[in-house]
Design an enzyme around this catalytic site. Sequence first.
Site, short mmCIF file in Angstrom:
data_model
loop_
_atom_site.label_atom_id
_atom_site.label_comp_id
_atom_site.label_asym_id
_atom_site.label_seq_id
_atom_site.Cartn_x
_atom_site.Cartn_y
_atom_site.Cartn_z
N ASP A 245 51.96 62.53 -0.07
CA ASP A 245 52.86 62.73 -1.21
C ASP A 245 53.32 64.18 -1.31
O ASP A 245 52.51 65.10 -1.22
CB ASP A 245 52.07 62.36 -2.48
CG ASP A 245 52.92 62.29 -3.72
OD1 ASP A 245 53.77 61.41 -3.79
OD2 ASP A 245 52.71 63.13 -4.63
N GLU A 276 40.53 63.38 14.62
CA GLU A 276 39.11 63.13 14.95
C GLU A 276 38.79 61.63 14.89
O GLU A 276 37.74 61.20 15.37
CB GLU A 276 38.19 63.86 13.95
CG GLU A 276 38.13 65.36 14.18
CD GLU A 276 37.52 66.10 12.98
OE1 GLU A 276 36.81 65.45 12.17
OE2 GLU A 276 37.78 67.31 12.85
#
Length: 546
Positions: A245, A276
């Site tokens: 956002d 990751e």
Amino acid sequence: MSMVKKLHATLGLCLSLFGCGDDSEPEPAAFPEKDWPAEAASLLDGDDWYRHAVFYEIYVRSFQDSDGDGIGDIKGLTSRLDYLKELGVDAIWLMPIMPTAFKDSGYDVSNYQDVNPEYGTLADFEALLAAAHERKMRVIMDLVLNHTSDQHAWFTESRSSKTNPKADWYVWSDTPSDPNIGCGTASAVFGSSAWQLDSTRGQYYYHRFYPEQPDLNYRNPEVVDATLDVARFWLAKGVDGFRCDVIGLLYESAKECDLIPETRDYVKKLRKVVDEYPGRVIVAEPSNLTDATGYLGNGSDMFHMAFHFGFGYFWTFPFGSQNATAIVDTFQKSLNGFPPGAQDGLVIGSHDVPRAFSAAQGDDTRHQRAALIQLTAKGTPFIYYGEELALRPGSQQVVDLRDAARTPMLWDGSPGHGFTTGKPWIAFGAEADSFNLEVEKDAPDSMYAFYRSLLELRRGRAVWGTGEMEVLDTGTNSVFALYRHDDFMAYVAGVNMSEEDQVAELARPGLGQRAERVAGQDKLALGADGGKLSLPAKSAAIFRVK
Ligand code: GLC
Ligand code: MG
């Protein structure tokens, strides 16, 4: 019936967009149906899954209620996954589902590591993830990092004194202005001043949006760490990524506010965290509405995708003026400017703007022509829930004006429209008895049939997600045309922007010799120098040319 024949039957029959004319011409021999190497499933398995996926944005509060309290919830949504799968959706984006004071429909988070009790529990969310993954569907969630709710524990602590451990987690000032903050204005996006006096602390805090949404201070390294931990928390649960956002606004500055270098560095850190966890993706809500290039970094160190608002929020103007130039320009910008590997996120609406039905001024052919561009251009489409039914706007306001586009999904003609057995939290939109899934499902000329057919055309065909795109020179600004191709297949899509019949000259040698219409009633004659595309007023068509 073959897929292609079925498309003819559904799209060729009598969709207003595609005309209802005489279809007695002999159909050209079809290209072989499956001469491409990958099946739908394997396209959606690899790291590139998001380029091939069709996304669907969901306001959980308005999608499906499971317990009769009139508020949509996670269990309800889970029970509708099969609907989405059948429609041809591969991934869902959930608007904020975290606990909230609900001053901005969830974009005011009061706890980053839990689920809004109105929507369910963390366990419900984990069950949703499992049910989605079982169906080979992905789930991304809204991550609202620019600000928290004023009810968040971090803010409670920060506002309590000038010396508490979180005193510097938000943006505080002795005066209701600061020349180094706020992009050269002291006004908020929503409402008047961006500075709010806190009487306990005796200082003003900065809020770019509502006063109940204080901005976090990213110049404090603890805030950087804490928010990256929020991302880790949800990634560890198995979420497939985030819609970030107003992410360009994290770091405050005097003038240039969108994606200043410090914000870019933060995004790179976020990307490293995301990387990751294999197969996860992030999509940006850019604040620059006409050029998202900056959000894509070098193509692999920032966002996987950014929303293409140059088309998505502005398509209504070119259709209004019946002139494709602005659409040509905005796609040329991404084709020429984007780093290798970058992907557009293609929308024609969202929870922030009027419904496609309203933007199209109630003209289904406009809505469909815009959606046809969204679904054939190079990029990943994000359909806003209800667009596939041409959901009408609502008129009740609970939070703000944008509620008109956030009314409950309409599943059937019963009093609660299949959404709830109780009283809906907000009134249904207009014409709910005439435009709902039950009515549209088997109607060949419904908006639902239109979406379902186009999504079926995309399924399993890598060319839509990753094929090259050329915006074709059509010799007229009344017609927009695209050429999509990869080693295995090629398509031409054409849209008549105008309310008159058009014949466009496609000045592009090498389009092929043979055109097979897969959607629409229109004609494409190919030759050595290109093609001649005939499109009736307000129509659009897709042709397979290889
Ligand atoms: C984004 C959201 C919008 C929200 C604002 C503040 O623009 O899409 O709905 O109000 O950010 O969080
Ligand atoms: Mg409920």
